[in-house]
Design an enzyme around this catalytic site. Structure first.
Site: not given
Ligand code: EPU
Length: 421
Positions: A22, A116, A121, A307, A399
């Protein structure tokens, strides 16, 4: 609303095929917006999040034909660049359209995702990076309005924190920018790697793929022409089924897996006493009758994935001894603790650290799913709990897990989907 009813205690056996990832498919679907030619994606997981993002693209004017695992997306007729709240609020990953829409159309509006269940996030790092590339960003009425009238320019981006979605958004934006963008402290998850490979297959030069430093030479606004993409196997789904084998003390085989991507889960399961047989793209788990406790800390790839934290916690509940689990990525990803405790677990939680004391037995109860991975942890616990466990609010599971109850039933679990009366 549907719920899952699980009668615990059955051993599992047989083979399960792992679906496409996904979290690889979502940025790739968003990335198709960089092109004005049709592109076919295969091995998509048949899950709600994929349908939600395809719906968003359709709302933007794309022509999409989708049949379970295959989609052909034609973004030549995009006539709107507004990602509306109704879709973004259903799925945060919709924010991934921000980079490609802005890069190709020079302006867009994307709803802010909002709260969330696993943490705040924010998307501040995505926005800061796009501003560094010359975009003007305004937040108004719950929407991010981004404009780059003369197109995005290459820039040096240093992420304060490693962000998967942030890296993906900027890689996509940079691929159509003018000049070279370097990203320091980039994410190197396999899903980011596949997105980069898709973009390089369209002729864009990206250096440092799979490392924390990426350098992308943009096309200066010229849309890309992608080749067909086969989505990589889902490492989190694979890890979840390995935990199902381990927790039920059963030997099961997973096919269509990438061993390298699930190394962190394999290592921790080995530390807990399990052993494995690895063949080309399959893996068989031989569990242990005595699960050893484990210490784990969630980290960015190739560290232990956040995850998989909830699923390993379910397993640690059945270990002989005390495990320590620390969550470093999200500030609130322990909603499953109180639900697991309702099944008889003994988990103590303070801040980002939990201590899990192994128990002899769990007892079936009604539990509530709170997020995607928390839900699968409750299902794992239900597989070994005495009596009947009902997991409610399983729209979270739908999802991201492709036919979880079908795949587990085929392995011999007693699990059925029912409708609330
Ligand atoms: N963060 C910030 N500012 C930003 C972006 C992120 O502070 O602008 C913080 C987040 O709050 C978090 C950390 O950085 O504390 C890491 O977040 P990241 O951006 O890496 O996560 P994401 O891209 O929102 C993806 C996956 C998540 C997975 C995380 C970490 C997708 C669609 N989602 O989320 O997957 O947990 O990376 O590996 O790729 C899931 O599949 O259940 C899921 C939540």
């Amino acid at each position: 609303m549907d719920y899952l009813e699980i009668k615990g205690g059955n051993k599992l056996s047989g083979t399960v095929t792992i679906s496409g990832a996904k979290n690889a498919a979502l940025p790739i679907i968003a990335g198709t917006l960089l092109s004005d030619k049709p592109i076919t994606l295969t091995n998509l997981p048949n899950v709600v999040d994929i349908r939600t993002l395809l719906k968003l693209l359709t709302m933007l004017g794309a022509k999409v034909s989708h049949n379970k695992t295959v989609a052909t997306i034609d973004n030549s007729s995009i006539n709107s660049t507004k990602a509306v709240y109704e879709i973004v609020s259903q799925m945060r990953a919709s924010i991934l359209v921000l980079g490609p829409l802005l890069a190709r159309f020079k302006e867009c509006e994307v709803s802010l995702p909002g709260g969330c269940a696993i943490g705040q996030r924010p998307i501040d790092l995505h926005l800061k990076a796009l501003e560094a590339m010359g975009a003007t960003i305004e937040i108004k009425g719950g929407y991010v309005k981004a404009v780059a009238k003369d197109g995005l320019k290459g820039a040096k981006i240093v992420f304060d924190k490693i962000t998967v979605g942030g890296t993906e958004n900027i890689v996509m934006a940079a691929s159509l920018a003018t000049g070279t963008t370097t990203i320091l402290n980039a994410a190197k998850e396999p899903e980011v790697v596949q997105l980069c490979e898709m973009i390089t297959s369209a002729g864009v030069k990206i250096e440092g793929i799979g490392t924390n430093e990426l350098s992308i030479e943009g096309t200066g606004g010229k849309a890309l022409n992608f080749k067909e993409v086969e989505i990589i196997p889902d490492r989190i789904e694979a890890g979840t089924y390995l935990c199902a084998g381990a927790i039920t003390n059963s030997s099961i085989t997973l096919t269509k897996v990438n061993h390298q991507h699930i190394r962190a889960s394999i290592d921790k399961l080995e530390a807990m006493g399990c052993s494995f047989e690895l063949k080309d793209n399959s893996i068989t788990i031989h569990p242990t009758s005595t699960i050893k406790p484990v210490n784990l800390i969630t980290l960015e790839y190739p560290g232990f994935p956040t995850d998989m934290q909830a699923q390993f916690m379910a397993l640690a509940v059945m270990a002989q001894g005390e495990s320590m689990i620390e969550e470093r990525l999200f500030e609130n990803r322990f909603m499953h603790v109180s639900e697991l405790n309702r099944l008889g677990a003994d988990i103590w939680l303070k801040g980002s650290i939990s201590a899990v004391k192994g128990v002899e037995e769990l007892y079936g109860a009604d539990v509530m799913a709170t997020d995607l991975r928390a839900s699968s942890a409750l299902v794992l616990a239900g597989l070994v709990a005495k009596g009947t466990t009902k997991v409610r609010r399983i729209y979270h599971l739908d999802r991201g897990y492709d036919d979880l109850e079908g795949k587990l039933s085929a392995l011999g679990a007693k699990i059925v989907r029912k409708k609330e009366a």
